[in-house]
Scaffold this active site. Structure first.
Site, PDB file in Angstrom:
ATOM      1  N   CYS A  26       0.756  -1.234   0.094  1.00  0.00           N
ATOM      2  CA  CYS A  26       0.313  -0.302  -0.022  1.00  0.00           C
ATOM      3  C   CYS A  26       1.130   1.032  -0.189  1.00  0.00           C
ATOM      4  O   CYS A  26       1.705   1.309   0.668  1.00  0.00           O
ATOM      5  CB  CYS A  26      -0.900  -0.571   1.403  1.00  0.00           C
ATOM      6  SG  CYS A  26      -1.553   1.376   2.005  1.00  0.00           S
ATOM      7  N   GLU A  27       0.545   2.057  -1.380  1.00  0.00           N
ATOM      8  CA  GLU A  27       1.367   3.307  -1.333  1.00  0.00           C
ATOM      9  C   GLU A  27       1.075   3.852   0.002  1.00  0.00           C
ATOM     10  O   GLU A  27       2.038   5.221   0.084  1.00  0.00           O
ATOM     11  CB  GLU A  27       1.631   3.908  -2.075  1.00  0.00           C
ATOM     12  CG  GLU A  27      -0.160   4.715  -2.642  1.00  0.00           C
ATOM     13  CD  GLU A  27      -0.192   5.397  -4.045  1.00  0.00           C
ATOM     14  OE1 GLU A  27      -0.652   6.181  -3.926  1.00  0.00           O
ATOM     15  OE2 GLU A  27       0.377   4.792  -4.563  1.00  0.00           O
ATOM     16  N   HIS A  28      -0.034   3.828   1.220  1.00  0.00           N
ATOM     17  CA  HIS A  28       0.070   5.004   2.270  1.00  0.00           C
ATOM     18  C   HIS A  28       0.735   4.937   2.873  1.00  0.00           C
ATOM     19  O   HIS A  28       1.471   5.733   4.332  1.00  0.00           O
ATOM     20  CB  HIS A  28      -1.449   5.358   2.478  1.00  0.00           C
ATOM     21  CG  HIS A  28      -2.547   5.520   1.362  1.00  0.00           C
ATOM     22  ND1 HIS A  28      -3.714   4.791   0.975  1.00  0.00           N
ATOM     23  CD2 HIS A  28      -1.982   6.298  -0.181  1.00  0.00           C
ATOM     24  CE1 HIS A  28      -4.107   5.549   0.166  1.00  0.00           C
ATOM     25  NE2 HIS A  28      -3.028   6.378  -0.097  1.00  0.00           N
ATOM     26  N   HIS A  29       0.704   3.586   3.496  1.00  0.00           N
ATOM     27  CA  HIS A  29       1.931   2.899   4.510  1.00  0.00           C
ATOM     28  C   HIS A  29       3.317   1.967   4.775  1.00  0.00           C
ATOM     29  O   HIS A  29       3.550   1.905   5.511  1.00  0.00           O
ATOM     30  CB  HIS A  29       0.593   2.458   5.822  1.00  0.00           C
ATOM     31  CG  HIS A  29      -0.088   3.230   5.997  1.00  0.00           C
ATOM     32  ND1 HIS A  29      -1.252   3.376   5.796  1.00  0.00           N
ATOM     33  CD2 HIS A  29      -0.474   4.225   7.353  1.00  0.00           C
ATOM     34  CE1 HIS A  29      -2.625   4.244   6.431  1.00  0.00           C
ATOM     35  NE2 HIS A  29      -1.735   5.105   7.413  1.00  0.00           N
ATOM     36  N   HIS A  55      -5.504  -5.653   3.223  1.00  0.00           N
ATOM     37  CA  HIS A  55      -5.091  -5.145   3.609  1.00  0.00           C
ATOM     38  C   HIS A  55      -4.656  -4.859   5.369  1.00  0.00           C
ATOM     39  O   HIS A  55      -4.985  -4.988   5.493  1.00  0.00           O
ATOM     40  CB  HIS A  55      -5.526  -3.149   3.464  1.00  0.00           C
ATOM     41  CG  HIS A  55      -5.753  -3.476   1.903  1.00  0.00           C
ATOM     42  ND1 HIS A  55      -5.358  -2.221   0.812  1.00  0.00           N
ATOM     43  CD2 HIS A  55      -7.033  -3.692   0.718  1.00  0.00           C
ATOM     44  CE1 HIS A  55      -5.490  -2.824   0.014  1.00  0.00           C
ATOM     45  NE2 HIS A  55      -6.716  -3.321   0.635  1.00  0.00           N
ATOM     46  N   GLN A  74      -5.378  -0.313  -4.519  1.00  0.00           N
ATOM     47  CA  GLN A  74      -6.308  -1.666  -5.247  1.00  0.00           C
ATOM     48  C   GLN A  74      -6.718  -1.221  -6.242  1.00  0.00           C
ATOM     49  O   GLN A  74      -6.795  -1.479  -7.130  1.00  0.00           O
ATOM     50  CB  GLN A  74      -6.413  -2.437  -4.005  1.00  0.00           C
ATOM     51  CG  GLN A  74      -7.357  -3.299  -4.444  1.00  0.00           C
ATOM     52  CD  GLN A  74      -8.539  -4.746  -3.583  1.00  0.00           C
ATOM     53  OE1 GLN A  74      -8.313  -4.417  -2.502  1.00  0.00           O
ATOM     54  NE2 GLN A  74      -9.226  -4.835  -4.064  1.00  0.00           N
ATOM     55  N   CYS A 125      -2.971  -2.644   6.444  1.00  0.00           N
ATOM     56  CA  CYS A 125      -2.876  -1.411   7.014  1.00  0.00           C
ATOM     57  C   CYS A 125      -3.878  -1.019   7.620  1.00  0.00           C
ATOM     58  O   CYS A 125      -4.506  -0.418   8.496  1.00  0.00           O
ATOM     59  CB  CYS A 125      -2.577   0.146   5.510  1.00  0.00           C
ATOM     60  SG  CYS A 125      -4.246   0.076   4.399  1.00  0.00           S
TER      61      CYS A 125
END
Length: 196
Positions: A85-88, A154, A126, A156
């Protein structure tokens, strides 16, 4: 699955240095025995997990593009994948199901799985990964339609934040013939019930 290979990158030493700093900033002793090789291991792991940036999924499909008159649905389902995941930068993982209806050309079945691998081996969300897989197949093979469904868990959402361990996220996108509800329904029935 992508081939296993030795990770070679001009950025390896710099990444190792950054991970050494991160370990120290977290309050650990980066020089203790258990952590001595951790910066290198993590740097190599990250390079491996993001090697999709250096691969061309269109070329993968073109490398096994064959003229064929078959014009019914081709489905490759239950394609296991792992991504970050690019956020976390925590993993998300699951299965992709891909269908296309040929329009004079087919591709090697393994190439569909490789396309999924290439896009999943990047920092991702995703939703975008689903679109990228669909667009790549549509642009390269020009089929009568493409449909992609991705189901994933996920980390995250499981390890932090809302901590919902059993939630599954499903995304889908489609083109062409799959705009017809009956065609989408056939695909969904086949991926849910058509087990070998």
């Amino acid at each position: 699955m992508l081939e296993k290979e030795e990770i070679v990158s001009p950025n390896l030493e710099e990444l190792k240095s950054h991970y050494h700093s991160i370990i120290t900033l977290l309050g650990e002793d980066a020089g203790r025995e258990g952590l001595l090789k951790t910066p290198e291991r993590v740097a190599k792991a990250m390079l491996s997990l993001t090697k999709g940036y250096h691969m061309d999924p269109h070329e993968v499909l073109r490398s096994a593009k064959f003229q064929e008159e078959y014009s019914q649905m081709v489905i490759v389902k239950d394609i296991d994948f792992f991504s970050l995941c690019e956020h976390h930068m925590l993993p998300f993982y699951g299965k992709a199901h891909v269908a296309y209806i040929p329009n004079g050309y087919i591709t090697g079945l393994s190439k569909i799985a490789r396309v999924v691998d290439i896009f999943s081996h990047r920092l991702q969300v995703q939703e975008r990964m689903t679109l990228q897989i669909k667009d790549c197949i549509q642009e390269t093979l020009n089929p009568l339609g493409v449909m992609v469904v991705v189901e994933a868990k996920h980390m995250c959402m499981q390890m932090r934040g809302v901590e919902k361990q059993n939630s599954i996220t499903t995304t889908s996108d489609f083109t062409g013939a799959f705009n017809q509800a009956k065609t989408r329904e056939e695909f969904m029935n086949l991926i849910q019930h058509g087990r070998v």
